[in-house]
Design a protein around this motif. Sequence first.
Motif, PDB file in Angstrom:
ATOM      1  N   UNK A  86      -5.427   1.697  84.011  1.00 49.65           N
ATOM      2  CA  UNK A  86      -6.275   2.204  85.087  1.00 49.65           C
ATOM      3  C   UNK A  86      -6.342   3.736  85.060  1.00 49.65           C
ATOM      4  N   UNK A  87      -7.542   4.266  85.044  1.00 51.31           N
ATOM      5  CA  UNK A  87      -7.738   5.714  85.012  1.00 51.31           C
ATOM      6  C   UNK A  87      -7.881   6.287  83.621  1.00 51.31           C
ATOM      7  N   UNK A  88      -7.544   5.508  82.577  1.00 52.82           N
ATOM      8  CA  UNK A  88      -7.603   6.033  81.218  1.00 52.82           C
ATOM      9  C   UNK A  88      -9.038   6.250  80.718  1.00 52.82           C
ATOM     10  N   UNK A  89      -9.971   5.320  80.925  1.00 57.19           N
ATOM     11  CA  UNK A  89     -11.351   5.597  80.471  1.00 57.19           C
ATOM     12  C   UNK A  89     -11.929   6.869  81.082  1.00 57.19           C
ATOM     13  N   UNK A 179       4.153   9.162  78.756  1.00 56.99           N
ATOM     14  CA  UNK A 179       3.566   8.523  79.936  1.00 56.99           C
ATOM     15  C   UNK A 179       4.528   7.471  80.474  1.00 56.99           C
ATOM     16  N   UNK A 180       4.564   7.344  81.795  1.00 54.26           N
ATOM     17  CA  UNK A 180       5.563   6.489  82.440  1.00 54.26           C
ATOM     18  C   UNK A 180       5.068   5.077  82.724  1.00 54.26           C
ATOM     19  N   UNK A 194      10.359  15.353  76.450  1.00 56.46           N
ATOM     20  CA  UNK A 194       8.962  15.632  76.114  1.00 56.46           C
ATOM     21  C   UNK A 194       8.517  16.931  76.781  1.00 56.46           C
ATOM     22  N   UNK A 195       7.416  17.481  76.330  1.00 57.98           N
ATOM     23  CA  UNK A 195       6.904  18.702  76.952  1.00 57.98           C
ATOM     24  C   UNK A 195       6.391  18.443  78.364  1.00 57.98           C
ATOM     25  N   UNK A 196       5.938  17.213  78.592  1.00 58.13           N
ATOM     26  CA  UNK A 196       5.418  16.872  79.913  1.00 58.13           C
ATOM     27  C   UNK A 196       5.554  15.375  80.121  1.00 58.13           C
ATOM     28  N   UNK A 197       5.818  14.978  81.370  1.00 60.50           N
ATOM     29  CA  UNK A 197       5.920  13.565  81.730  1.00 60.50           C
ATOM     30  C   UNK A 197       4.754  13.249  82.672  1.00 60.50           C
ATOM     31  N   UNK A 198       3.902  12.303  82.272  1.00 59.28           N
ATOM     32  CA  UNK A 198       2.720  11.957  83.061  1.00 59.28           C
ATOM     33  C   UNK A 198       2.930  10.640  83.787  1.00 59.28           C
ATOM     34  N   UNK A 199       2.684  10.646  85.085  1.00 59.49           N
ATOM     35  CA  UNK A 199       2.820   9.433  85.896  1.00 59.49           C
ATOM     36  C   UNK A 199       1.473   8.756  86.144  1.00 59.49           C
ATOM     37  N   UNK A 203      -2.782  13.151  85.118  1.00 52.09           N
ATOM     38  CA  UNK A 203      -1.765  14.187  84.846  1.00 52.09           C
ATOM     39  C   UNK A 203      -1.899  14.760  83.457  1.00 52.09           C
ATOM     40  N   UNK A 204      -2.465  13.993  82.528  1.00 50.41           N
ATOM     41  CA  UNK A 204      -2.588  14.440  81.141  1.00 50.41           C
ATOM     42  C   UNK A 204      -3.514  15.661  81.048  1.00 50.41           C
ATOM     43  N   UNK A 205      -4.624  15.617  81.750  1.00 52.57           N
ATOM     44  CA  UNK A 205      -5.555  16.756  81.703  1.00 52.57           C
ATOM     45  C   UNK A 205      -4.901  18.009  82.279  1.00 52.57           C
ATOM     46  N   UNK A 206      -4.079  17.865  83.317  1.00 49.37           N
ATOM     47  CA  UNK A 206      -3.374  19.010  83.884  1.00 49.37           C
ATOM     48  C   UNK A 206      -2.371  19.583  82.882  1.00 49.37           C
ATOM     49  N   UNK A 207      -1.697  18.690  82.166  1.00 50.77           N
ATOM     50  CA  UNK A 207      -0.689  19.130  81.190  1.00 50.77           C
ATOM     51  C   UNK A 207      -1.332  19.872  80.027  1.00 50.77           C
TER      52      UNK A 207
END
Length: 211
Positions: A86-89, A179-180, A194-199, A203-207
């Motif tokens: 959910x949210x990936x596309x 990703x969690x 990792x450099x960033x943990x996405x929930x 969050x990926x675009x912010x990272x």
Amino acid sequence: MAIKVIIFDFDGTIADTYQAVVDITNGLSSEFGYKPLDEETLQLLKDLSSKDIVRKSEISLFKLSFLLRRVRKELGKQIQDLEPISGMPELLEKLKQHNYTLGIITSNAKENVMAFLQKRELEHLFDFVYSGATIFGKHRIINHVSKKYQFSKQEVMYVGDETRDIRSAQKSNVAVIAVTWGFNSNKILNQYQPDFLAEHPSDISHAVLKF
């Protein structure tokens, strides 16, 4: 140097394949000689690294390679019925609109990945899809792709849901987002730094913007 290339893992990161893989693996247990995984065991495995899971496996590395091939084959029969995370596309569309180069490096079969992407009308978002045959060899493919397309390592970020994804990115000296929502838990992912943990996919675009 800013990130320009974002490479994704597939299973558990883009596609919600977790339950399908569990069901297939349990269905093959008698054939390959191991006990089916109950919910308690699955929760315990989430807190283990990929290498520790292999070490604790009841089957040999030789048999494991055959098992993984069978899992990929059986997954191919279900892949078009599975859903994206959910949210990936929406995330992928947003990244493409901002002119990022997007790719996939996965241990799943390429035909499975393409069938999924085509079914969900996502294939146009990706510039390349590579499938790796080995469990712990993704760093070699990251290096190969970087060399082939002449990407600077400082421009590349890898996104995955397992400790082996983190280690592969670190071996290749590229940034990595864990990703969690996939296989491994926050606890073990954090241990691999990792450099960033996405929930959430957003969050990926912010990272990406932080690099």
